[in-house]
Scaffold this motif. Sequence first.
Motif, PDB file in Angstrom:
ATOM      1  N   UNK A 124       0.859  -1.173   0.000  1.00 42.17           N
ATOM      2  CA  UNK A 124       0.000   0.000   0.000  1.00 42.17           C
ATOM      3  C   UNK A 124       0.898   1.226   0.000  1.00 42.17           C
ATOM      4  N   UNK A 125       0.562   2.244  -0.747  1.00 46.43           N
ATOM      5  CA  UNK A 125       1.364   3.466  -0.747  1.00 46.43           C
ATOM      6  C   UNK A 125       1.267   4.143   0.621  1.00 46.43           C
ATOM      7  N   UNK A 126       2.397   4.277   1.276  1.00 49.35           N
ATOM      8  CA  UNK A 126       2.476   4.941   2.580  1.00 49.35           C
ATOM      9  C   UNK A 126       3.595   5.970   2.525  1.00 49.35           C
ATOM     10  N   UNK A 127       3.514   7.020   3.344  1.00 46.92           N
ATOM     11  CA  UNK A 127       4.508   8.091   3.244  1.00 46.92           C
ATOM     12  C   UNK A 127       5.927   7.659   3.562  1.00 46.92           C
ATOM     13  N   UNK A 128       6.089   6.540   4.267  1.00 48.56           N
ATOM     14  CA  UNK A 128       7.440   6.081   4.560  1.00 48.56           C
ATOM     15  C   UNK A 128       8.165   5.527   3.356  1.00 48.56           C
ATOM     16  N   UNK A 129       7.421   5.087   2.328  1.00 49.95           N
ATOM     17  CA  UNK A 129       8.049   4.524   1.144  1.00 49.95           C
ATOM     18  C   UNK A 129       8.634   5.628   0.249  1.00 49.95           C
ATOM     19  N   UNK A 130       9.513   5.236  -0.639  1.00 54.26           N
ATOM     20  CA  UNK A 130      10.294   6.202  -1.418  1.00 54.26           C
ATOM     21  C   UNK A 130       9.472   6.892  -2.500  1.00 54.26           C
ATOM     22  N   UNK A 131       8.624   6.167  -3.206  1.00 55.71           N
ATOM     23  CA  UNK A 131       7.881   6.745  -4.323  1.00 55.71           C
ATOM     24  C   UNK A 131       7.096   7.998  -3.975  1.00 55.71           C
ATOM     25  N   UNK A 174      11.959  -3.308  -3.054  1.00 52.20           N
ATOM     26  CA  UNK A 174      10.517  -3.551  -2.915  1.00 52.20           C
ATOM     27  C   UNK A 174       9.842  -2.491  -2.058  1.00 52.20           C
ATOM     28  N   UNK A 175      10.604  -1.787  -1.239  1.00 51.14           N
ATOM     29  CA  UNK A 175      10.050  -0.724  -0.410  1.00 51.14           C
ATOM     30  C   UNK A 175      10.082   0.642  -1.052  1.00 51.14           C
ATOM     31  N   UNK A 176      10.453   0.707  -2.315  1.00 51.60           N
ATOM     32  CA  UNK A 176      10.435   1.994  -3.005  1.00 51.60           C
ATOM     33  C   UNK A 176       9.080   2.280  -3.634  1.00 51.60           C
ATOM     34  N   UNK A 177       8.281   1.244  -3.860  1.00 52.65           N
ATOM     35  CA  UNK A 177       7.063   1.278  -4.680  1.00 52.65           C
ATOM     36  C   UNK A 177       7.395   1.454  -6.154  1.00 52.65           C
ATOM     37  N   UNK A 183       7.865  -9.540 -11.477  1.00 54.18           N
ATOM     38  CA  UNK A 183       8.793  -9.531 -12.606  1.00 54.18           C
ATOM     39  C   UNK A 183      10.203  -9.099 -12.224  1.00 54.18           C
ATOM     40  N   UNK A 184      10.343  -8.575 -10.992  1.00 52.40           N
ATOM     41  CA  UNK A 184      11.653  -8.105 -10.494  1.00 52.40           C
ATOM     42  C   UNK A 184      12.231  -7.024 -11.414  1.00 52.40           C
ATOM     43  N   UNK A 185      11.355  -6.088 -11.792  1.00 47.04           N
ATOM     44  CA  UNK A 185      11.775  -4.984 -12.665  1.00 47.04           C
ATOM     45  C   UNK A 185      10.895  -3.773 -12.377  1.00 47.04           C
ATOM     46  N   UNK A 186      11.244  -2.642 -12.985  1.00 47.59           N
ATOM     47  CA  UNK A 186      10.444  -1.436 -12.798  1.00 47.59           C
ATOM     48  C   UNK A 186       9.185  -1.531 -13.655  1.00 47.59           C
ATOM     49  N   UNK A 187       7.991  -1.278 -13.075  1.00 43.72           N
ATOM     50  CA  UNK A 187       6.758  -1.359 -13.856  1.00 43.72           C
ATOM     51  C   UNK A 187       6.753  -0.366 -15.010  1.00 43.72           C
TER      52      UNK A 187
END
Length: 200
Positions: A124-131, A174-177, A183-187
């Motif tokens: 879930x997008x949370x403010x602690x994540x990098x994105x 995985x914690x960057x969003x 797929x282990x790649x950038x969407x």
Amino acid sequence: MYIGIDAGTSGIKAALVDEDQRVLATRTEPLTSQSPHVGWSEQDPEAWWCALLAAIDALRDSHPRAVAAVRGIGLSGQQHGAVLLDGDGRVLRPCILWNDVRASAECAVFEQRFPDSRAVTGNIAMPGFTGPKLLWVARHEPEVFRATRHVLLPKAWLRYWLTGEMIEEMSDASGTLWLDVGRRSMPSAMPCRGCGIRWG
């Protein structure tokens, strides 16, 4: 001999370990966080580097022969922080840490722009994540966002300074969003794709 480095929020710890995994010595150099506004938590990456050098110097001073025989260095550290670098690898602003909550509003924007994010990233997008932090920077510090060419997590930034390589491991990524965990790649539909920024 090996050196293990833990880049924590409150300190940089270095451990000297022998071939039988016995800890010969440890040294922790404290760090402080800055909170210029309520809910903000930042650190200057330069402080991490200075603390790391001090910790390694202390191990070398107490165990010079063992440190001279070191064959490898391992890294662990705090996740999710955003170290923004320009095209020459220079830090553009203090790192926004994992426990910073300024990007709360940007989380809704993130999931609106990327409606499949939960299924793709597993989070879930949370403010602690990098994105969401990058969306905050784009909105509130557009000049910094325009100058950003690389985004590294704290441990990856220290690795960059140690080796000159900008790389990230899957667990931290995985914690960057910004990681399609299946797929282990950038969407391909990621909001930051095409903006000129590279993560790692």
